[in-house]
Design a protein around this motif. Structure first.
Motif, PDB file in Angstrom:
ATOM      1  N   GLN A 240      -9.745  19.232   3.871  1.00 28.76           N
ATOM      2  CA  GLN A 240      -8.366  19.070   3.423  1.00 28.76           C
ATOM      3  C   GLN A 240      -7.733  17.968   4.258  1.00 28.76           C
ATOM      4  O   GLN A 240      -7.927  17.906   5.473  1.00 28.76           O
ATOM      5  CB  GLN A 240      -7.584  20.368   3.592  1.00 28.76           C
ATOM      6  CG  GLN A 240      -6.165  20.259   3.075  1.00 28.76           C
ATOM      7  CD  GLN A 240      -5.424  21.577   3.139  1.00 28.76           C
ATOM      8  OE1 GLN A 240      -6.021  22.642   3.175  1.00 28.76           O
ATOM      9  NE2 GLN A 240      -4.109  21.495   3.148  1.00 28.76           N
ATOM     10  N   VAL A 241      -6.975  17.072   3.602  1.00 30.08           N
ATOM     11  CA  VAL A 241      -6.308  15.976   4.296  1.00 30.08           C
ATOM     12  C   VAL A 241      -4.831  15.973   3.933  1.00 30.08           C
ATOM     13  O   VAL A 241      -4.423  16.519   2.907  1.00 30.08           O
ATOM     14  CB  VAL A 241      -6.950  14.608   3.967  1.00 30.08           C
ATOM     15  CG1 VAL A 241      -8.373  14.534   4.491  1.00 30.08           C
ATOM     16  CG2 VAL A 241      -6.921  14.320   2.478  1.00 30.08           C
TER      17      VAL A 241
ATOM     18  N   HIS B 249      -8.098  16.840  -0.952  1.00 24.57           N
ATOM     19  CA  HIS B 249      -9.357  16.919  -0.211  1.00 24.57           C
ATOM     20  C   HIS B 249     -10.139  15.624  -0.310  1.00 24.57           C
ATOM     21  O   HIS B 249     -10.025  14.885  -1.275  1.00 24.57           O
ATOM     22  CB  HIS B 249     -10.242  18.039  -0.778  1.00 24.57           C
ATOM     23  CG  HIS B 249      -9.806  19.398  -0.386  1.00 24.57           C
ATOM     24  ND1 HIS B 249      -8.769  20.047  -0.993  1.00 24.57           N
ATOM     25  CD2 HIS B 249     -10.265  20.238   0.562  1.00 24.57           C
ATOM     26  CE1 HIS B 249      -8.607  21.242  -0.436  1.00 24.57           C
ATOM     27  NE2 HIS B 249      -9.509  21.380   0.509  1.00 24.57           N
ATOM     28  N   LYS B 250     -10.953  15.400   0.714  1.00 27.31           N
ATOM     29  CA  LYS B 250     -11.960  14.353   0.653  1.00 27.31           C
ATOM     30  C   LYS B 250     -13.288  15.010   0.991  1.00 27.31           C
ATOM     31  O   LYS B 250     -13.334  16.073   1.626  1.00 27.31           O
ATOM     32  CB  LYS B 250     -11.651  13.199   1.598  1.00 27.31           C
ATOM     33  CG  LYS B 250     -11.747  13.525   3.076  1.00 27.31           C
ATOM     34  CD  LYS B 250     -11.460  12.294   3.905  1.00 27.31           C
ATOM     35  CE  LYS B 250     -11.625  12.603   5.389  1.00 27.31           C
ATOM     36  NZ  LYS B 250     -11.460  11.414   6.202  1.00 27.31           N
ATOM     37  N   THR B 251     -14.371  14.395   0.567  1.00 23.39           N
ATOM     38  CA  THR B 251     -15.696  14.913   0.873  1.00 23.39           C
ATOM     39  C   THR B 251     -16.330  14.008   1.920  1.00 23.39           C
ATOM     40  O   THR B 251     -16.356  12.788   1.759  1.00 23.39           O
ATOM     41  CB  THR B 251     -16.570  14.965  -0.395  1.00 23.39           C
ATOM     42  OG1 THR B 251     -15.908  15.793  -1.357  1.00 23.39           O
ATOM     43  CG2 THR B 251     -17.937  15.533  -0.094  1.00 23.39           C
ATOM     44  N   VAL B 252     -16.778  14.614   2.988  1.00 25.39           N
ATOM     45  CA  VAL B 252     -17.456  13.900   4.063  1.00 25.39           C
ATOM     46  C   VAL B 252     -18.853  14.489   4.166  1.00 25.39           C
ATOM     47  O   VAL B 252     -19.006  15.652   4.539  1.00 25.39           O
ATOM     48  CB  VAL B 252     -16.693  14.043   5.403  1.00 25.39           C
ATOM     49  CG1 VAL B 252     -17.428  13.320   6.517  1.00 25.39           C
ATOM     50  CG2 VAL B 252     -15.264  13.540   5.268  1.00 25.39           C
ATOM     51  N   GLY B 253     -19.851  13.699   3.795  1.00 29.23           N
ATOM     52  CA  GLY B 253     -21.214  14.224   3.738  1.00 29.23           C
ATOM     53  C   GLY B 253     -21.296  15.276   2.651  1.00 29.23           C
ATOM     54  O   GLY B 253     -21.045  14.998   1.493  1.00 29.23           O
ATOM     55  N   THR B 254     -21.579  16.512   3.056  1.00 33.00           N
ATOM     56  CA  THR B 254     -21.653  17.607   2.092  1.00 33.00           C
ATOM     57  C   THR B 254     -20.491  18.582   2.240  1.00 33.00           C
ATOM     58  O   THR B 254     -20.490  19.637   1.614  1.00 33.00           O
ATOM     59  CB  THR B 254     -22.975  18.374   2.263  1.00 33.00           C
ATOM     60  OG1 THR B 254     -23.038  18.882   3.604  1.00 33.00           O
ATOM     61  CG2 THR B 254     -24.181  17.489   1.985  1.00 33.00           C
ATOM     62  N   LYS B 255     -19.499  18.220   3.074  1.00 29.83           N
ATOM     63  CA  LYS B 255     -18.380  19.125   3.321  1.00 29.83           C
ATOM     64  C   LYS B 255     -17.068  18.566   2.778  1.00 29.83           C
ATOM     65  O   LYS B 255     -16.809  17.372   2.869  1.00 29.83           O
ATOM     66  CB  LYS B 255     -18.214  19.365   4.820  1.00 29.83           C
ATOM     67  CG  LYS B 255     -19.344  20.127   5.449  1.00 29.83           C
ATOM     68  CD  LYS B 255     -19.040  20.417   6.897  1.00 29.83           C
ATOM     69  CE  LYS B 255     -20.143  21.256   7.509  1.00 29.83           C
ATOM     70  NZ  LYS B 255     -19.823  21.659   8.859  1.00 29.83           N
TER      71      LYS B 255
ATOM     72  N   ALA C 129       0.839  -1.197   0.000  1.00 25.58           N
ATOM     73  CA  ALA C 129       0.000   0.000   0.000  1.00 25.58           C
ATOM     74  C   ALA C 129       0.880   1.254   0.000  1.00 25.58           C
ATOM     75  O   ALA C 129       2.043   1.205   0.400  1.00 25.58           O
ATOM     76  CB  ALA C 129      -0.906   0.004   1.221  1.00 25.58           C
ATOM     77  N   ASP C 130       0.332   2.358  -0.452  1.00 25.98           N
ATOM     78  CA  ASP C 130       1.052   3.628  -0.477  1.00 25.98           C
ATOM     79  C   ASP C 130       0.060   4.726  -0.109  1.00 25.98           C
ATOM     80  O   ASP C 130      -1.102   4.460   0.176  1.00 25.98           O
ATOM     81  CB  ASP C 130       1.662   3.861  -1.859  1.00 25.98           C
ATOM     82  CG  ASP C 130       2.896   4.734  -1.824  1.00 25.98           C
ATOM     83  OD1 ASP C 130       3.119   5.433  -0.816  1.00 25.98           O
ATOM     84  OD2 ASP C 130       3.648   4.746  -2.812  1.00 25.98           O
ATOM     85  N   LYS C 131       0.543   5.969  -0.125  1.00 26.83           N
ATOM     86  CA  LYS C 131      -0.312   7.126   0.158  1.00 26.83           C
ATOM     87  C   LYS C 131       0.067   8.259  -0.780  1.00 26.83           C
ATOM     88  O   LYS C 131       1.252   8.510  -1.009  1.00 26.83           O
ATOM     89  CB  LYS C 131      -0.112   7.625   1.595  1.00 26.83           C
ATOM     90  CG  LYS C 131      -0.583   6.694   2.661  1.00 26.83           C
ATOM     91  CD  LYS C 131      -0.566   7.338   4.034  1.00 26.83           C
ATOM     92  CE  LYS C 131       0.818   7.620   4.515  1.00 26.83           C
ATOM     93  NZ  LYS C 131       0.885   8.066   5.913  1.00 26.83           N
ATOM     94  N   LEU C 132      -0.937   8.941  -1.309  1.00 26.28           N
ATOM     95  CA  LEU C 132      -0.731  10.192  -2.020  1.00 26.28           C
ATOM     96  C   LEU C 132      -0.546  11.251  -0.947  1.00 26.28           C
ATOM     97  O   LEU C 132      -1.438  11.467  -0.120  1.00 26.28           O
ATOM     98  CB  LEU C 132      -1.938  10.520  -2.896  1.00 26.28           C
ATOM     99  CG  LEU C 132      -1.924  11.874  -3.595  1.00 26.28           C
ATOM    100  CD1 LEU C 132      -0.772  11.960  -4.593  1.00 26.28           C
ATOM    101  CD2 LEU C 132      -3.262  12.120  -4.288  1.00 26.28           C
ATOM    102  N   THR C 133       0.633  11.883  -0.917  1.00 29.98           N
ATOM    103  CA  THR C 133       0.957  12.793   0.188  1.00 29.98           C
ATOM    104  C   THR C 133       1.041  14.263  -0.212  1.00 29.98           C
ATOM    105  O   THR C 133       0.953  15.129   0.653  1.00 29.98           O
ATOM    106  CB  THR C 133       2.292  12.398   0.838  1.00 29.98           C
ATOM    107  OG1 THR C 133       3.314  12.418  -0.172  1.00 29.98           O
ATOM    108  CG2 THR C 133       2.210  11.009   1.464  1.00 29.98           C
ATOM    109  N   ALA C 134       1.232  14.553  -1.485  1.00 27.50           N
ATOM    110  CA  ALA C 134       1.351  15.951  -1.908  1.00 27.50           C
ATOM    111  C   ALA C 134       1.200  16.039  -3.423  1.00 27.50           C
ATOM    112  O   ALA C 134       1.363  15.048  -4.138  1.00 27.50           O
ATOM    113  CB  ALA C 134       2.701  16.528  -1.495  1.00 27.50           C
ATOM    114  N   VAL C 135       0.903  17.247  -3.884  1.00 25.07           N
ATOM    115  CA  VAL C 135       0.788  17.530  -5.311  1.00 25.07           C
ATOM    116  C   VAL C 135       1.464  18.861  -5.566  1.00 25.07           C
ATOM    117  O   VAL C 135       1.288  19.809  -4.799  1.00 25.07           O
ATOM    118  CB  VAL C 135      -0.690  17.615  -5.741  1.00 25.07           C
ATOM    119  CG1 VAL C 135      -0.797  17.834  -7.239  1.00 25.07           C
ATOM    120  CG2 VAL C 135      -1.448  16.365  -5.333  1.00 25.07           C
TER     121      VAL C 135
END
Length: 148
Positions: free
Chosen positions: A85-86, A76-82, A59-65
């Motif tokens: 930033q992660v 970002h991720k969307t949680v519900g309607t919000k 496994a890996d992680k996207l850490t920056a762009v």
């Protein structure tokens, strides 16, 4: 002679060989497909979407762009309607991380120029384990919906 010295050496050698045997093809193997940006309405912000495939056993992680197209690029991720930033998003071993409208995505803030349909720009994705990946991002119509 101390009896523990040969035993310690044997255990160290065995552990090293075991790790070498396990490490063969287990590194993350990252590929990116279906990148796009809907043409932004303003020069203030835009979203970028794509699919990250990890064909490796780790496994890996996207850490920056990074990119020179905007002052700030965040994950970002969307949680519900919000939107939140992660710091990172997981890329499972032999799995997929999908960034899509209404879900995980990149936010570009303070665009240096307002891109229009047909333009292309480059972003570099940085991962915890894999090498960085440069991605060409085409700008699509503002109402574009990918066919997944």
């Amino acid at each position: 002679m101390n009896r523990r010295t040969p035993l310690a050496a044997a255990l160290t050698l065995t552990a090293g060989l075991a790790l070498t045997g396990c490490g063969g093809d287990s590194a993350p193997k990252i590929a990116v497909d279906d990148a796009y940006m809907p043409q932004p309405v303003t020069q203030q912000m835009a979203g970028v979407y794509f699919t990250v495939k990890n064909n490796g056993d780790t496994a890996d992680k996207l850490t920056a762009v990074t990119s020179n197209v905007a002052k700030s690029l965040t994950i970002h991720k969307t949680v519900g309607t919000k939107m939140e930033q992660v710091e990172s998003l997981p890329v499972p071993a032999n799995g997929t991380l999908r960034l899509s409208h209404g879900g995980n995505h990149l936010m570009l803030m303070g665009l240096k120029n307002k891109p229009t349909k047909g333009d292309t720009f480059t972003v570099t994705l940085h991962f915890a384990g894999a090498d960085p990946v440069r991605v060409q991002v085409p700008v699509k119509d503002a109402t574009y919906q990918p066919k997944h």
